[in-house]
Enzyme design. Structure first.
Site, PDB file in Angstrom:
ATOM      1  N   ALA A   1       0.813  -1.214   0.000  1.00 57.58           N
ATOM      2  CA  ALA A   1       0.000   0.000   0.000  1.00 57.58           C
ATOM      3  C   ALA A   1       0.854   1.276   0.000  1.00 57.58           C
ATOM      4  O   ALA A   1       0.431   2.311  -0.520  1.00 57.58           O
ATOM      5  CB  ALA A   1      -0.929  -0.011   1.207  1.00 57.58           C
TER       6      ALA A   1
ATOM      7  N   ILE B   1      -4.578  -3.457  -4.650  1.00 53.25           N
ATOM      8  CA  ILE B   1      -5.796  -3.810  -5.376  1.00 53.25           C
ATOM      9  C   ILE B   1      -6.219  -2.641  -6.261  1.00 53.25           C
ATOM     10  O   ILE B   1      -7.291  -2.662  -6.840  1.00 53.25           O
ATOM     11  CB  ILE B   1      -6.908  -4.147  -4.344  1.00 53.25           C
TER      12      ILE B   1
ATOM     13  N   HIS C   1      -3.691  -9.956  -4.135  1.00 54.03           N
ATOM     14  CA  HIS C   1      -4.893  -9.723  -3.327  1.00 54.03           C
ATOM     15  C   HIS C   1      -6.090  -9.267  -4.161  1.00 54.03           C
ATOM     16  O   HIS C   1      -7.013  -8.647  -3.643  1.00 54.03           O
ATOM     17  CB  HIS C   1      -4.587  -8.707  -2.214  1.00 54.03           C
TER      18      HIS C   1
ATOM     19  N   CYS D   1     -21.877 -17.678  -7.312  1.00 51.00           N
ATOM     20  CA  CYS D   1     -21.673 -18.243  -8.663  1.00 51.00           C
ATOM     21  C   CYS D   1     -20.390 -17.741  -9.302  1.00 51.00           C
ATOM     22  O   CYS D   1     -20.080 -18.105 -10.434  1.00 51.00           O
ATOM     23  CB  CYS D   1     -22.876 -17.949  -9.558  1.00 51.00           C
TER      24      CYS D   1
HETATM   25  P1  NAD Z   1       0.559  -1.560   5.174  1.00 54.08           P
HETATM   26  O1  NAD Z   1      -0.450  -0.478   5.342  1.00 54.08           O
HETATM   27  O2  NAD Z   1       0.633  -2.631   6.175  1.00 54.08           O
HETATM   28  O3  NAD Z   1       2.027  -0.907   5.104  1.00 54.08           O
HETATM   29  C1  NAD Z   1       2.334   0.161   4.274  1.00 54.08           C
HETATM   30  C2  NAD Z   1       3.785   0.529   4.528  1.00 54.08           C
HETATM   31  O4  NAD Z   1       4.141   1.516   3.580  1.00 54.08           O
HETATM   32  C3  NAD Z   1       4.032   1.121   5.924  1.00 54.08           C
HETATM   33  O5  NAD Z   1       5.090   0.427   6.543  1.00 54.08           O
HETATM   34  C4  NAD Z   1       4.418   2.587   5.642  1.00 54.08           C
HETATM   35  O6  NAD Z   1       5.457   3.041   6.478  1.00 54.08           O
HETATM   36  C5  NAD Z   1       4.898   2.518   4.214  1.00 54.08           C
HETATM   37  N1  NAD Z   1       4.671   3.732   3.441  1.00 54.08           N
HETATM   38  C6  NAD Z   1       3.584   4.541   3.439  1.00 54.08           C
HETATM   39  N2  NAD Z   1       3.748   5.532   2.529  1.00 54.08           N
HETATM   40  C7  NAD Z   1       4.963   5.343   1.975  1.00 54.08           C
HETATM   41  C8  NAD Z   1       5.692   6.027   0.981  1.00 54.08           C
HETATM   42  N3  NAD Z   1       5.220   7.123   0.386  1.00 54.08           N
HETATM   43  N4  NAD Z   1       6.898   5.556   0.628  1.00 54.08           N
HETATM   44  C9  NAD Z   1       7.428   4.450   1.236  1.00 54.08           C
HETATM   45  N5  NAD Z   1       6.774   3.757   2.185  1.00 54.08           N
HETATM   46  C10 NAD Z   1       5.550   4.196   2.546  1.00 54.08           C
HETATM   47  O7  NAD Z   1       0.354  -2.148   3.703  1.00 54.08           O
HETATM   48  P2  NAD Z   1       0.802  -3.545   3.068  1.00 54.08           P
HETATM   49  O8  NAD Z   1       2.131  -3.967   3.565  1.00 54.08           O
HETATM   50  O9  NAD Z   1       0.557  -3.408   1.598  1.00 54.08           O
HETATM   51  O10 NAD Z   1      -0.213  -4.646   3.611  1.00 54.08           O
HETATM   52  C11 NAD Z   1      -1.527  -4.476   3.914  1.00 54.08           C
HETATM   53  C12 NAD Z   1      -2.614  -4.707   2.876  1.00 54.08           C
HETATM   54  O11 NAD Z   1      -2.997  -3.439   2.466  1.00 54.08           O
HETATM   55  C13 NAD Z   1      -2.352  -5.397   1.588  1.00 54.08           C
HETATM   56  O12 NAD Z   1      -2.961  -6.620   1.621  1.00 54.08           O
HETATM   57  C14 NAD Z   1      -3.074  -4.533   0.518  1.00 54.08           C
HETATM   58  O13 NAD Z   1      -3.993  -5.314  -0.203  1.00 54.08           O
HETATM   59  C15 NAD Z   1      -3.852  -3.562   1.330  1.00 54.08           C
HETATM   60  N6  NAD Z   1      -4.051  -2.189   0.851  1.00 54.08           N
HETATM   61  C16 NAD Z   1      -3.926  -1.853  -0.469  1.00 54.08           C
HETATM   62  C17 NAD Z   1      -4.123  -0.549  -0.851  1.00 54.08           C
HETATM   63  C18 NAD Z   1      -3.986  -0.218  -2.319  1.00 54.08           C
HETATM   64  O14 NAD Z   1      -4.322  -1.044  -3.169  1.00 54.08           O
HETATM   65  N7  NAD Z   1      -3.485   0.967  -2.661  1.00 54.08           N
HETATM   66  C19 NAD Z   1      -4.417   0.437   0.084  1.00 54.08           C
HETATM   67  C20 NAD Z   1      -4.549   0.063   1.428  1.00 54.08           C
HETATM   68  C21 NAD Z   1      -4.366  -1.261   1.801  1.00 54.08           C
END
Ligand code: NAD
Length: 254
Positions: free
Chosen positions: A24, A103, A121, A132
């Site tokens: 994310a 996503i 994901h 279905c």
């Molecule tokens: P997470 O929220 O657990 O971690 C995000 C990480 O990114 C954090 O450690 C944070 O410090 C870091 N971060 C935030 N902004 C940043 C930047 N500009 N540059 C560098 N690092 C940055 O997210 P994750 O590890 O992806 O896991 C959680 C779940 O979140 C995944 O399963 C995903 O599907 C879902 N998710 C996806 C989205 C999306 O599709 N954009 C948004 C929110 C959550």
């Protein structure tokens, strides 16, 4: 930081097969909040509401789930320099694949080709029927919600509709998992961009790569539990860092 950027560019230069693994954090600079930052989604929503079991059994949880989908993905989000840098890695022939937990579909929009993207994901482009397995554009379901439907059901079989994403407690897509594991095993360099590396099984991929002999790079704003085993760690914003790395890679290629 300059030295680290130079170091990662050298790693890329030396590696025919690079895997980029995004979370994310790669999309926060596009305006999409992550889950675990202080201003992330979990500061306002209860993660317990987003299990598949809760979705199936609790109408109110489904309504909150749809509200979050609308809040997160109704705007016209655009890729940021980090997404474009990853697309550039493919253009210069270095990228074996981008494994994403996201996503939001922004790797496609940035220009990575379909066959290089592994969406572990799922995607918010579509909705799926939990009975279905019919698929339809998510926008159609959101329009029905705008028109007053609070808990949309499948028009073909009456089953529950849900965004075509993997919720907590839901099975991972087997083909994508196999591909992600294979790419991770076979790569020379594995670069994590914007992931807290706490959501398994996705977060197991850097370990697969490392155990198979690849170098591991972590580019994340905050520290992760895997920093200690990485060959380079950059705690900074993904956009500027990835852009700077790609500039260095291209300088070396000249
Ligand atoms: P997470 O929220 O657990 O971690 C995000 C990480 O990114 C954090 O450690 C944070 O410090 C870091 N971060 C935030 N902004 C940043 C930047 N500009 N540059 C560098 N690092 C940055 O997210 P994750 O590890 O992806 O896991 C959680 C779940 O979140 C995944 O399963 C995903 O599907 C879902 N998710 C996806 C989205 C999306 O599709 N954009 C948004 C929110 C959550």
């Amino acid at each position: 930081m300059e030295n680290l950027i130079e170091k990662v560019a050298l790693f890329i230069h030396e590696s025919p097969k690079v895997v980029v693994f995004t979370g994310a954090g790669v999309s926060t600079e596009s305006g999409i909040p992550d889950f675990r930052s202080p201003d992330g989604i979990w500061a306002r929503y209860d993660p317990e509401d987003f299990t598949i079991q809760r979705f199936v059994s609790d109408r109110e949880a489904r309504k909150r789930n749809w509200r979050l989908r609308k809040e997160m993905f109704s705007a016209d989000y655009r890729p940021n320099p980090a997404h474009y840098a990853i697309a550039e890695l493919e253009r210069i022939g270095k990228l074996s694949c981008v494994i994403t937990q996201n996503i939001d579909g922004l790797h496609h929009v940035a220009g990575n080709s379909e066959e290089k993207i592994v969406e572990l994901h799922g995607t918010v482009k579509n909705a799926k029927c939990l009975s279905c397995d019919d698929r339809l554009p998510l926008g159609e379901v959101l329009k029905r919600i705008d028109q007053g439907e609070e808990d949309p059901h499948c028009e073909k079989c009456g089953g529950l509709l849900k965004a075509a994403t993997v919720s907590f407690g839901e099975a991972m897509p087997p083909a994508e998992m196999r591909r992600a594991e294979q790419c991770s095993r076979e790569c020379d360099l594995f670069i994590v961009v914007g992931s807290s590396l706490v959501v398994y099984p996705a977060a197991g991929m850097p370990l697969v790569a490392k155990r198979s002999g690849a170098r591991l790079v972590i580019i994340n704003y905050t520290s992760t539990d895997m920093d200690a085993i990485a060959d380079a760690v950059i705690h900074n914003k993904a956009g500027a860092v990835m852009e700077a790395i790609l500039e260095k890679v291209k300088e070396r290629a000249i």
